[in-house]
Design a protein around this motif. Sequence first.
Motif, PDB file in Angstrom:
ATOM      1  N   CYS B  49      66.017  27.814 -58.229  1.00 41.59           N
ATOM      2  CA  CYS B  49      66.679  26.857 -59.122  1.00 41.59           C
ATOM      3  C   CYS B  49      67.117  25.630 -58.344  1.00 41.59           C
ATOM      4  O   CYS B  49      66.980  24.500 -58.802  1.00 41.59           O
ATOM      5  CB  CYS B  49      67.911  27.482 -59.763  1.00 41.59           C
ATOM      6  N   ALA B  50      67.660  25.873 -57.164  1.00 40.16           N
ATOM      7  CA  ALA B  50      68.161  24.759 -56.368  1.00 40.16           C
ATOM      8  C   ALA B  50      67.002  23.867 -55.936  1.00 40.16           C
ATOM      9  O   ALA B  50      67.116  22.648 -55.909  1.00 40.16           O
ATOM     10  CB  ALA B  50      68.922  25.282 -55.157  1.00 40.16           C
ATOM     11  N   ILE B  56      62.044  21.147 -63.568  1.00 39.56           N
ATOM     12  CA  ILE B  56      61.505  21.993 -64.643  1.00 39.56           C
ATOM     13  C   ILE B  56      62.414  22.079 -65.869  1.00 39.56           C
ATOM     14  O   ILE B  56      62.047  22.654 -66.863  1.00 39.56           O
ATOM     15  CB  ILE B  56      61.237  23.432 -64.137  1.00 39.56           C
ATOM     16  N   VAL B  57      63.624  21.506 -65.800  1.00 44.39           N
ATOM     17  CA  VAL B  57      64.523  21.677 -66.943  1.00 44.39           C
ATOM     18  C   VAL B  57      63.998  20.930 -68.165  1.00 44.39           C
ATOM     19  O   VAL B  57      63.359  19.890 -68.028  1.00 44.39           O
ATOM     20  CB  VAL B  57      65.959  21.196 -66.614  1.00 44.39           C
ATOM     21  N   SER B  90      70.103  22.846 -69.091  1.00 38.72           N
ATOM     22  CA  SER B  90      69.620  21.935 -68.048  1.00 38.72           C
ATOM     23  C   SER B  90      70.719  21.640 -67.040  1.00 38.72           C
ATOM     24  O   SER B  90      70.477  21.585 -65.834  1.00 38.72           O
ATOM     25  CB  SER B  90      69.145  20.625 -68.669  1.00 38.72           C
ATOM     26  N   ARG B  91      71.930  21.477 -67.532  1.00 41.90           N
ATOM     27  CA  ARG B  91      73.031  21.160 -66.619  1.00 41.90           C
ATOM     28  C   ARG B  91      73.332  22.330 -65.689  1.00 41.90           C
ATOM     29  O   ARG B  91      73.578  22.143 -64.501  1.00 41.90           O
ATOM     30  CB  ARG B  91      74.285  20.771 -67.409  1.00 41.90           C
ATOM     31  N   VAL B  92      73.302  23.535 -66.235  1.00 38.35           N
ATOM     32  CA  VAL B  92      73.578  24.706 -65.400  1.00 38.35           C
ATOM     33  C   VAL B  92      72.523  24.837 -64.307  1.00 38.35           C
ATOM     34  O   VAL B  92      72.845  25.059 -63.141  1.00 38.35           O
ATOM     35  CB  VAL B  92      73.642  25.991 -66.262  1.00 38.35           C
ATOM     36  N   VAL B  93      71.257  24.646 -64.684  1.00 36.34           N
ATOM     37  CA  VAL B  93      70.181  24.802 -63.699  1.00 36.34           C
ATOM     38  C   VAL B  93      70.274  23.705 -62.630  1.00 36.34           C
ATOM     39  O   VAL B  93      70.197  23.974 -61.434  1.00 36.34           O
ATOM     40  CB  VAL B  93      68.801  24.779 -64.396  1.00 36.34           C
ATOM     41  N   ILE B 101      74.315  23.172 -52.174  1.00 33.67           N
ATOM     42  CA  ILE B 101      74.480  22.245 -51.047  1.00 33.67           C
ATOM     43  C   ILE B 101      75.919  22.282 -50.536  1.00 33.67           C
ATOM     44  O   ILE B 101      76.163  22.335 -49.331  1.00 33.67           O
ATOM     45  CB  ILE B 101      74.087  20.807 -51.472  1.00 33.67           C
ATOM     46  N   ILE B 102      76.875  22.284 -51.476  1.00 37.26           N
ATOM     47  CA  ILE B 102      78.277  22.329 -51.050  1.00 37.26           C
ATOM     48  C   ILE B 102      78.526  23.588 -50.224  1.00 37.26           C
ATOM     49  O   ILE B 102      79.105  23.545 -49.138  1.00 37.26           O
ATOM     50  CB  ILE B 102      79.225  22.315 -52.272  1.00 37.26           C
TER      51      ILE B 102
END
Lengths: 538, 299, 337
Positions: B49-50, B56-57, B90-93, B101-102
Amino acid sequence: MKRRDFLKSASAVAATSAIAAPAVFSPAKAQSRAETLLIVSESGPNNLDIHGVGTNVPGYEVSWNCYDRLISHEMKTVDGKAYYDKDKFKPELAEDMNVGDMSATFKLKKNAKFQDGTPVTAKDVKWSLDRAVTVGGFPTFQMAAGSLTKPEQFVVVDDNTFRVDFARKDRLTIPDLAVVVPCVINSELVKKNATEKDPWGLEYTKQNTAGSGAYKVASWVAGTEVVLERNDAWVGGPLPKVKKIIWRIVPSSGNRRALLERGDADISYDLPNKDFVELKSAGKLNIISTPYSNGIQYIGMNVKNPPFDNLKVRQAVAYAIPYQKIMDAVLFGLAKPMFGAPADAATQVAWPQPHKFNIDIAKAKALLAEAGYPNGFETTISFDLGFAGVNEPLCVLVQESLGQIGIKCTINKIPGANWRTELNKKVLPLYTNVFSGWLDYPEYFFIWCYHGKNSIFNTMSYQSKTTDGFIDGAVTAAATGDKANYEKDVKGFVDTAYADMPRIPLYQPYVNVATQKNISGYQYWFHRRLDYRTLVKG
Amino acid sequence: MNENISTTPVAAAAPKPENNSIFRHARYVVAENPVTGLAFGLFILIALCALIGPYIVPHDPLASDTTATLHAPSLKHWFGTDQLGRDIFSRVVVATRLDFIIAIASVALVFALGGFAGIASGFFGGWTDRIVGRISDTIMAFPLFVLAMGIVAALGNTVTNIVIATAVVNFPLYVRVARAEANIRREAGFVQAARLSGNGDMRILLAHILPNIMPIMMVQISLTMGYAILNAAGLSFIGLGVRPPTPEWGIMVAEGAANIISGEWWIALFPGAALMIAVFCFNLLGDGLRDLVDPQRRT
Amino acid sequence: MLRMIAKRMVLIIPNLIGVVIVTFLLTRALPGDPAAYFAGPAADKQAIEQIRVKLGLDKPLIVQFGRYVNDLVHGDLGNSLSTGQPVVTEIKNRLPASAELTLFGLILSMVIAVPLGILAAVKQGSWIDHTCRVVATAGVSLPVFFTGLLLVYVFYFELGWSPAPLGRLDAFATAPAQITGFYLIDSVLTGKLETFRASLSQLLLPGFTLGIFSLAPIARMTRASMLAVLASEFVRTARASGLDNRTVIITYAFRNAMLPVITTLGMVFSFLLGANVLVEKVFAWPGIGSYAVEALITSDFAPVQGFVLTMAVLYVVLNLIIDILYGVIDPRVRLDG
């Protein structure tokens, strides 16, 4: 009622109370509950005295209900709702007001007593107003807005007679005596508790109420709750119906809504718009929405620095704001639009009033290109985190829309306490904010927000000789009652403000109050806080 | 924060498994412990996902659509839409990348600082040990979440500062683990051998001790990854997170929190679940890694 | 013993000094200007400068620090801007609320986590072990604010089993007379069972929220320490001498395994006390955590400094007590070791 129905309802009552029983309900408590109002809100007072240093807005509510002023406003009905009448005054501590050419004389009610039983005298009134004009900070500024600046203006004629001398003719002087600040304080009691370092006894009144008002603070746990009890000896008006007010601080808006919906809380007035809309359509509660008097939410631009020093850029922005989207998705329709007036609409002698811009991306792009920024530019849009519920989605929508004409914004959240400091620096390029004036006169708004003397609320650093001329003209015309010139000047400054567009009005916000169905007597006041004195339960 | 208490003393005694047996051992661990297998599967999903999520969203995670606000999950919007009509799926993905990254950046930072300081203090002892110990004790005495809040509030809320704050808060943990491990090995045979063959202290530290304690540090890293994500989410919840409209799990939960009561559960639930799964996965993975590194504890 | 405690105290001092310095610098670096705040909404620059001088904020940082330390020595932590009260009083009033909630959450958590841990150790490697691990890990993986909101939604809003999330007591109930500051204990001491029930029902949801979060460390520690004990000589001896499994686990293994668990509890307690800020925010709990968060968001330095200092002192004292206790229980452990 048939016997069977009666039995059914009786058993239903029994069943409900059986469920509720474990909690708190003994008969004595039910009784006290009927005379007690539970108010929930997001934040509470930090000081019980409006003259205090840095008293916050919830503190104004305490002052309003626990202290009396010489005069107050009558009520009128607007759209079926009780709304204060800015032009009509009624006596509160005074029983009579006599306005002369350069002074006003007040006769005090003879039976008026402070909550500790000492009578209210003209000496107390003078001490209180002297205090308001000398302590500095907000109270002093507010007094000055009505040309009340010096202790010499307040004169004790005799024990029951008090006179205010006008510094100059100013239409705002009498209204300014009816705002929250010029409250009358028990001077002997406070002086007893004053110290050499604190001659006005601010430390004492911070923790204690020392007034003659309808309520007194029985206990206060900062950040948690305020409990107020009725003062049965109040003479400022008809005795309030509610004996006790419990004001609980509940930071989470979801919890406040749940408390209302489940019938645990009686009143809440700072819920998100979405909740108010849904509660209204659910129909279980009374929802009262009233537009802020003399207030707007706007997008401001710093006109001193590029790129917003360019009129075409500001107009481009005004054509690129998704006004209707904001109304729908952010405010859920609970606000009065201040945009998109028809092109031929005449300017009104009123404020606020809508401007003629609406979203038009093509026009915005063209204007931006004319201004010399065909590819846009980068900037930041700032907002006060204390009002993130509205500001954040609003800024996200504005950011997205400005992106379409090439203006790339970064969103900058500023914590509430820092917001004023940042505004005061006058360097924020683009931001959203609300301003509303206690005194509901167009020129009052413009003095603060558009005048070249550059008060903190002229956040755009807007300077225009034309505007200043109109504003000063309107102030003078109002003082002398010159109606024709007044109207010309008001139209003049509104037109100039919309031609120069240093700030883009979006909408007039609403004050929303949700109460249980059995609560009545809500009144809208210029300070937008609750007046407990007229509330009725049952 | 309590993981290390159980790990170190026992793990320290464990001999380092030979390289070629690691894979065999790993297979054994996964077979023996299906939960670790599950965690590993989840980890791959999250990493995917990352990596490719943003490409792909089905919808633009930033595009608002005020005609479709607060829609419940449907075929068009799998996880529903939020107040501005943005697609929550889409936002969750897309948020996965940022949260990942954080977590990675803060762990890498604290590993570089805390790990090194710990090794040095365990290896050299004396003043180095005392100074490092004081610093980490002082940090430990702070209420950690409030310290992280303070750092972000003071430095400004940017991703970099969230990373720094999370790293600082984890510093004592890394110091403690690394110090204990290095201390045990300072007189070990391979260190003495390296010293005899003329290696300087720094070289021994970096080329010999560091690789040797890597496996144990990896356990720590995996466990703190989860904590880093929670920490970032907590900061976002109180308004000190990343800037809007950037999708981030914690901010999305915070935005949806008020809507739970009004029945729009999907706004907070899906990002909350994603958050939980990610943290869950890192924690289980840490556990699994510990089993891998420390076979003795299994018998 | 006393000498060892004194020695420890001396070692603590540099830590506390470090905390004071770091907090001071951090809070000064916060955005926001108390002078502008105090000067009020309509103040001009000149008025703000006057207030700045009055508050001593125009002085160099080192002078301000000196003044701060001087106040600190006299037990004055300053005044909060947003509530207007002296920080010392606020912390004194709010600490029992936080402590009661945290302790309650910890007890709830222990009641669940210790048996889980024992079970996992006894049935090591079985599906029970895996389930325990998954449950505990799931608990620690949930953001506390999210758990809290979900619990409120389900148990208050949907089911109506729990009272309104309005802090420590129902709005119409009165607090018991202050003895310990813990409502549960005070209400029992004063014989007010109704208050006891009211405050217990307020405590349940936030208590569980915290409890769920602290399951993992306690369960893990119990499991690890049980495993270590189960593998030890004396347990093997006990088994070999034919004692039944139950007796071995409960009387021999469990007792010995509890010692490290109790030390962990101390750590978890001080960790949770600082970490429950988010839970307090969700449940409108009048504790020190929610106080500190609000203060930080509004750049109100004095409460932040006071909170951090209180927590640091608590942390240090708690650790000292644990170490002493440990030394008393297990004489093999030396304080300075």
